[in-house]
Design a protein around this motif. Structure first.
Motif, short mmCIF file in Angstrom:
data_model
loop_
_atom_site.label_atom_id
_atom_site.label_comp_id
_atom_site.label_asym_id
_atom_site.label_seq_id
_atom_site.Cartn_x
_atom_site.Cartn_y
_atom_site.Cartn_z
N GLY A 161 -8.32 -7.01 5.76
CA GLY A 161 -9.09 -7.53 5.19
C GLY A 161 -10.14 -6.37 6.35
N GLU A 162 -11.32 -7.25 6.97
CA GLU A 162 -12.12 -6.97 7.69
C GLU A 162 -12.20 -6.32 9.13
N ALA A 163 -10.86 -6.96 9.86
CA ALA A 163 -11.12 -5.72 11.30
C ALA A 163 -9.68 -4.41 10.94
N LYS A 164 -8.94 -5.36 9.45
CA LYS A 164 -8.03 -3.86 9.40
C LYS A 164 -8.92 -2.26 8.79
N ASP A 174 0.92 7.69 5.08
CA ASP A 174 2.38 7.29 6.50
C ASP A 174 1.26 7.38 7.45
N GLY A 175 0.37 8.45 7.08
CA GLY A 175 -0.57 8.18 8.37
C GLY A 175 -1.12 6.83 8.96
N LEU A 176 -1.82 5.69 7.82
CA LEU A 176 -2.24 4.42 8.06
C LEU A 176 -1.22 3.86 8.76
N MET A 177 -0.05 3.58 9.10
CA MET A 177 0.88 3.31 10.13
C MET A 177 1.13 2.98 11.34
N GLU A 178 -0.34 4.79 11.76
CA GLU A 178 -1.32 4.61 13.11
C GLU A 178 -1.64 4.13 13.53
N ILE A 179 -2.09 3.47 12.70
CA ILE A 179 -3.42 1.94 13.14
C ILE A 179 -3.15 0.92 13.48
N LYS A 186 1.63 -2.31 10.09
CA LYS A 186 3.03 -1.44 9.72
C LYS A 186 3.88 -1.56 8.98
N GLU A 187 4.94 -1.35 8.15
CA GLU A 187 5.81 -1.49 7.05
C GLU A 187 5.56 -2.54 5.87
N GLY A 188 5.45 -3.78 6.79
CA GLY A 188 5.61 -4.76 6.11
C GLY A 188 3.72 -4.17 5.06
N VAL A 189 2.69 -3.91 5.93
CA VAL A 189 1.46 -3.96 5.14
C VAL A 189 1.32 -2.96 4.29
N PHE A 190 2.55 -1.62 4.76
CA PHE A 190 2.32 -0.76 4.29
C PHE A 190 2.91 -0.47 2.81
N ASN A 191 3.98 -1.28 2.45
CA ASN A 191 4.86 -1.20 1.88
C ASN A 191 4.06 -2.01 0.10
#
Length: 107
Positions: free
Chosen positions: A64-67, A85-90, A94-99
């Protein structure tokens, strides 16, 4: 302050409102690169997390807007992502959104 964009540079690719930090590198794509990048995006349909706008990022599921703002802030502070994979630093990604998005993004 840097003297402007060369004739072969694509000035509209720059975010002129972006805050800069000392030592930060700014890459200006050539007009030819911009055309090739646009063609690549059309053929593979993936969103480049290093160049995507806030609006483009918000088209991804779970972003969303915040992420999207956090992704842009991360890019400003740390530079380009070296891998998706660097997105998971934010925070909040985490895994759920990343997947949900990993097959829809690229660097």
């Amino acid at each position: 302050m840097a003297g402007g964009v060369l004739d072969e540079g694509r000035a509209e690719a720059l975010n002129q409102a972006e805050h800069m930090s000392d030592g930060q590198t700014i890459y200006v794509p050539s007009k030819e690169e911009a055309i090739q990048e646009g063609q690549e995006a059309e053929t593979d349909g993936l969103i480049n997390i290093n160049t995507a706008s806030k609006e483009d990022l918000m088209t991804l599921p779970g972003i969303g807007e915040a992420k999207a703002d956090m992704i842009l802030q991360y890019r400003e502070e740390h530079g380009a992502f070296s891998s998706i994979d660097g997105l998971m630093e934010i925070q909040g990604i985490k895994e759920g959104v990343f997947n949900k998005i990993k097959n829809r993004i690229k660097v």
